[in-house]
Design a protein around this motif. Sequence first.
Motif, PDB file in Angstrom:
ATOM      1  N   ILE A  58     -22.196  -8.961 -32.124  1.00 12.30           N
ATOM      2  CA  ILE A  58     -21.390  -7.786 -31.778  1.00 12.30           C
ATOM      3  C   ILE A  58     -21.238  -7.700 -30.274  1.00 12.30           C
ATOM      4  O   ILE A  58     -22.226  -7.802 -29.530  1.00 12.30           O
ATOM      5  N   ASP A  59     -19.999  -7.489 -29.826  1.00  8.60           N
ATOM      6  CA  ASP A  59     -19.719  -7.241 -28.414  1.00  8.60           C
ATOM      7  C   ASP A  59     -20.059  -5.773 -28.153  1.00  8.60           C
ATOM      8  O   ASP A  59     -19.352  -4.885 -28.621  1.00  8.60           O
ATOM      9  N   PRO A  60     -21.151  -5.487 -27.454  1.00  9.41           N
ATOM     10  CA  PRO A  60     -21.556  -4.100 -27.269  1.00  9.41           C
ATOM     11  C   PRO A  60     -20.615  -3.302 -26.374  1.00  9.41           C
ATOM     12  O   PRO A  60     -20.630  -2.077 -26.403  1.00  9.41           O
ATOM     13  N   ALA A  61     -19.761  -3.963 -25.603  1.00 12.75           N
ATOM     14  CA  ALA A  61     -18.842  -3.258 -24.721  1.00 12.75           C
ATOM     15  C   ALA A  61     -17.659  -2.658 -25.471  1.00 12.75           C
ATOM     16  O   ALA A  61     -17.126  -1.639 -25.063  1.00 12.75           O
ATOM     17  N   THR A  62     -17.259  -3.266 -26.593  1.00 15.71           N
ATOM     18  CA  THR A  62     -16.035  -2.797 -27.246  1.00 15.71           C
ATOM     19  C   THR A  62     -16.214  -1.824 -28.408  1.00 15.71           C
ATOM     20  O   THR A  62     -15.316  -0.996 -28.567  1.00 15.71           O
ATOM     21  N   PRO A  63     -17.180  -1.717 -29.215  1.00 15.54           N
ATOM     22  CA  PRO A  63     -18.023  -2.683 -29.920  1.00 15.54           C
ATOM     23  C   PRO A  63     -17.241  -3.315 -31.064  1.00 15.54           C
ATOM     24  O   PRO A  63     -16.753  -2.609 -31.944  1.00 15.54           O
ATOM     25  N   ALA A  64     -17.125  -4.596 -31.024  1.00 15.19           N
ATOM     26  CA  ALA A  64     -16.376  -5.339 -32.039  1.00 15.19           C
ATOM     27  C   ALA A  64     -17.279  -6.400 -32.653  1.00 15.19           C
ATOM     28  O   ALA A  64     -18.104  -6.998 -31.966  1.00 15.19           O
ATOM     29  N   VAL A  65     -17.098  -6.622 -33.944  1.00  9.60           N
ATOM     30  CA  VAL A  65     -17.832  -7.676 -34.644  1.00  9.60           C
ATOM     31  C   VAL A  65     -17.131  -8.992 -34.332  1.00  9.60           C
ATOM     32  O   VAL A  65     -15.967  -9.180 -34.689  1.00  9.60           O
TER      33      VAL A  65
END
Length: 84
Positions: A58-65
């Motif tokens: 998971i991209d914690p900045a966007t949060p996108a899988v």
Amino acid sequence: MSAHPQSFEILIVPAPDEGRDPAELPRVAVRAAVVRATGELGASGFPRYTGDGLEADIDPATPAVEALLVDGAELDYGLVARVR
């Protein structure tokens, strides 16, 4: 100590979900799981989270899988993962 969130809830919902009210996602989810940080980076380069049979980057900045395995397999066609 990591600046990344330590857990996320992932909802697996039928596609397409564009334009769907985010508040509706829990009602239409076919599966939901809380995943917790492992402290490792996944193959995608983003932090790895696991729990309840899901393994996600998971991209914690966007949060996108960015990557997801459900019970060790790729997500079935026609389903999408959303972080809540």
